[in-house]
Design a protein around this motif. Sequence first.
Motif, PDB file in Angstrom:
ATOM      1  N   SER A   1       0.838  -1.201   0.000  1.00  0.00           N
ATOM      2  CA  SER A   1       0.000   0.000   0.000  1.00  0.00           C
ATOM      3  C   SER A   1       0.873   1.251   0.000  1.00  0.00           C
ATOM      4  N   ALA A   2       2.053   1.170   0.633  1.00  0.00           N
ATOM      5  CA  ALA A   2       2.980   2.304   0.656  1.00  0.00           C
ATOM      6  C   ALA A   2       3.662   2.495  -0.693  1.00  0.00           C
ATOM      7  N   THR A   3       4.056   1.399  -1.351  1.00  0.00           N
ATOM      8  CA  THR A   3       4.721   1.530  -2.650  1.00  0.00           C
ATOM      9  C   THR A   3       3.742   2.015  -3.709  1.00  0.00           C
ATOM     10  N   ILE A   4       2.521   1.496  -3.677  1.00  0.00           N
ATOM     11  CA  ILE A   4       1.501   1.916  -4.643  1.00  0.00           C
ATOM     12  C   ILE A   4       1.152   3.391  -4.454  1.00  0.00           C
ATOM     13  N   LYS A   5       1.025   3.802  -3.206  1.00  0.00           N
ATOM     14  CA  LYS A   5       0.707   5.200  -2.910  1.00  0.00           C
ATOM     15  C   LYS A   5       1.825   6.122  -3.389  1.00  0.00           C
TER      16      LYS A   5
ATOM     17  N   LYS B   1       3.312  10.275  -7.082  1.00  0.00           N
ATOM     18  CA  LYS B   1       4.582  10.721  -7.671  1.00  0.00           C
ATOM     19  C   LYS B   1       5.570  11.185  -6.613  1.00  0.00           C
ATOM     20  N   ASN B   2       5.559  10.533  -5.453  1.00  0.00           N
ATOM     21  CA  ASN B   2       6.503  10.890  -4.391  1.00  0.00           C
ATOM     22  C   ASN B   2       7.938  10.627  -4.850  1.00  0.00           C
ATOM     23  N   SER B   3       8.811  11.625  -4.662  1.00  0.00           N
ATOM     24  CA  SER B   3      10.229  11.491  -5.031  1.00  0.00           C
ATOM     25  C   SER B   3      10.406  11.050  -6.482  1.00  0.00           C
ATOM     26  N   GLU B   4       9.489  11.495  -7.360  1.00  0.00           N
ATOM     27  CA  GLU B   4       9.519  11.204  -8.798  1.00  0.00           C
ATOM     28  C   GLU B   4       9.264   9.734  -9.123  1.00  0.00           C
ATOM     29  N   VAL B   5       8.666   9.016  -8.181  1.00  0.00           N
ATOM     30  CA  VAL B   5       8.342   7.603  -8.413  1.00  0.00           C
ATOM     31  C   VAL B   5       7.180   7.495  -9.400  1.00  0.00           C
ATOM     32  N   ASN B   6       7.316   6.590 -10.378  1.00  0.00           N
ATOM     33  CA  ASN B   6       6.225   6.350 -11.320  1.00  0.00           C
ATOM     34  C   ASN B   6       5.907   4.866 -11.500  1.00  0.00           C
ATOM     35  N   ALA B   7       6.481   4.025 -10.616  1.00  0.00           N
ATOM     36  CA  ALA B   7       6.215   2.582 -10.666  1.00  0.00           C
ATOM     37  C   ALA B   7       6.322   2.006  -9.260  1.00  0.00           C
ATOM     38  N   ALA B   8       5.691   0.864  -9.063  1.00  0.00           N
ATOM     39  CA  ALA B   8       5.648   0.283  -7.725  1.00  0.00           C
ATOM     40  C   ALA B   8       5.767  -1.230  -7.754  1.00  0.00           C
ATOM     41  N   MET B   9       6.457  -1.764  -6.776  1.00  0.00           N
ATOM     42  CA  MET B   9       6.352  -3.184  -6.457  1.00  0.00           C
ATOM     43  C   MET B   9       4.941  -3.432  -5.940  1.00  0.00           C
TER      44      MET B   9
ATOM     45  N   PRO C   1      -5.705  -1.902  -4.470  1.00  0.00           N
ATOM     46  CA  PRO C   1      -5.622  -0.482  -4.827  1.00  0.00           C
ATOM     47  C   PRO C   1      -5.074  -0.185  -6.218  1.00  0.00           C
ATOM     48  N   LEU C   2      -4.514  -1.143  -6.926  1.00  0.00           N
ATOM     49  CA  LEU C   2      -3.814  -0.852  -8.179  1.00  0.00           C
ATOM     50  C   LEU C   2      -4.679  -0.064  -9.165  1.00  0.00           C
ATOM     51  N   ALA C   3      -5.773  -0.653  -9.613  1.00  0.00           N
ATOM     52  CA  ALA C   3      -6.609   0.010 -10.616  1.00  0.00           C
ATOM     53  C   ALA C   3      -7.237   1.273 -10.053  1.00  0.00           C
ATOM     54  N   ALA C   4      -7.639   1.226  -8.788  1.00  0.00           N
ATOM     55  CA  ALA C   4      -8.305   2.387  -8.183  1.00  0.00           C
ATOM     56  C   ALA C   4      -7.391   3.607  -8.117  1.00  0.00           C
TER      57      ALA C   4
ATOM     58  N   ILE D   1      -8.917  -2.364   3.284  1.00  0.00           N
ATOM     59  CA  ILE D   1      -7.915  -1.977   4.277  1.00  0.00           C
ATOM     60  C   ILE D   1      -7.021  -0.866   3.747  1.00  0.00           C
ATOM     61  N   ALA D   2      -6.464  -1.085   2.555  1.00  0.00           N
ATOM     62  CA  ALA D   2      -5.466  -0.156   2.031  1.00  0.00           C
ATOM     63  C   ALA D   2      -6.055   1.148   1.508  1.00  0.00           C
ATOM     64  N   LEU D   3      -7.264   1.087   0.937  1.00  0.00           N
ATOM     65  CA  LEU D   3      -7.860   2.287   0.343  1.00  0.00           C
ATOM     66  C   LEU D   3      -8.855   2.973   1.270  1.00  0.00           C
ATOM     67  N   LYS D   4      -9.712   2.171   1.896  1.00  0.00           N
ATOM     68  CA  LYS D   4     -10.759   2.743   2.729  1.00  0.00           C
ATOM     69  C   LYS D   4     -10.324   2.962   4.166  1.00  0.00           C
ATOM     70  N   GLY D   5      -9.141   2.455   4.508  1.00  0.00           N
ATOM     71  CA  GLY D   5      -8.614   2.661   5.848  1.00  0.00           C
ATOM     72  C   GLY D   5      -9.287   1.843   6.925  1.00  0.00           C
ATOM     73  N   GLN D   6      -9.990   0.785   6.546  1.00  0.00           N
ATOM     74  CA  GLN D   6     -10.658  -0.044   7.542  1.00  0.00           C
ATOM     75  C   GLN D   6      -9.641  -0.921   8.275  1.00  0.00           C
ATOM     76  N   ASP D   7      -9.945  -1.239   9.511  1.00  0.00           N
ATOM     77  CA  ASP D   7      -9.067  -2.074  10.319  1.00  0.00           C
ATOM     78  C   ASP D   7      -9.070  -3.509   9.793  1.00  0.00           C
TER      79      ASP D   7
END
Length: 309
Positions: A204-208, A213-221, A228-231, A287-293
């Motif tokens: 969820s951190a790498t996708i976010k 575009k944090n630190s010019e990132v444009n791809a994620a493991m 969350p990928l498509a969303a 969990i990752a997108l909606k923040g649910q426990d």
Amino acid sequence: MRILSVFTRRSACLALAGLLLGSGVQAAEALKVGSKIDTEGALLGNMIIQVLEANGIKTANRLQLGNTKVVRTALTAGELDIYPEYTGNGAFFFADESDPAWKKADAGYQRVRQLDLARNKLVWLQPAPANNTWVIAVRKDVASANRLKTMADLARWLNQGGRFKLAASAEFIERPDALPAFEKAYGFKLKQPQLLTLAGGDTSATIKAAAEKNSEVNAAMAYGTDGPLAALGLVALDDVRAVQPVYAPAPVIRSDALARAPRVRELLAPVFRSLDGPTLQRLNASIALKGQDASQVAAGYLKSKGFIK
């Protein structure tokens, strides 16, 4: 006399209990349940705990303990009794990457089940019909502009000087069966400035990072069951050369722990059998997108399927 005899029998029972405890016969230990630090680890670990507790099997919560190496070491050392692992990791655990069995769901499960039981007395229970394999996902705008659909397309673009920066865990970057395997198979090599290493293995951190575009990132493991990928506007690139094994999630339990609580096998089998890819994507997204426990998401799913009340 009746009162005296009752107390006498009670005293005798208490004395016997004391002798048994003193000789090492104790009440059943709580099963120590662990998981990896990522979103799906928390989800599956909570499912294991809740199903066992609902059926009278006491557990100790050791969820989100660390990365694969940390959790696996804890299991083999007896610091954990059970945790959810992935069949394809057997290729890494046993330095057995060349065996084609890992590229097929059932063959990979049978292979790791046999090896782990023989060498480590670990029992692999019912796997889920899902493949949580490692993937590299790129921003949709980057994929569209450069016609990136597969890992072969990515290699072509990178070797032509494409601007690329990948957010990933240290484990993905360093493990020979992860990024190095992709690089070798497709003929590219990422340099240090093209990598943003994030602590832990939570995708969820790498996708976010890629989505924002944090630190010019444009791809994620990412993983194949990441919701969350498509969303968040990322496209998973197709591994056309089947570099990665099939990673089907399954509970792995120490054989001595299973002997103490044999019902674990039958209780967890229908739960994991129900977890196909789309189901895990949906639950992970909650969990990752909606923040649910993770505990609440696990409970909601288990109740909806009748696995717990």
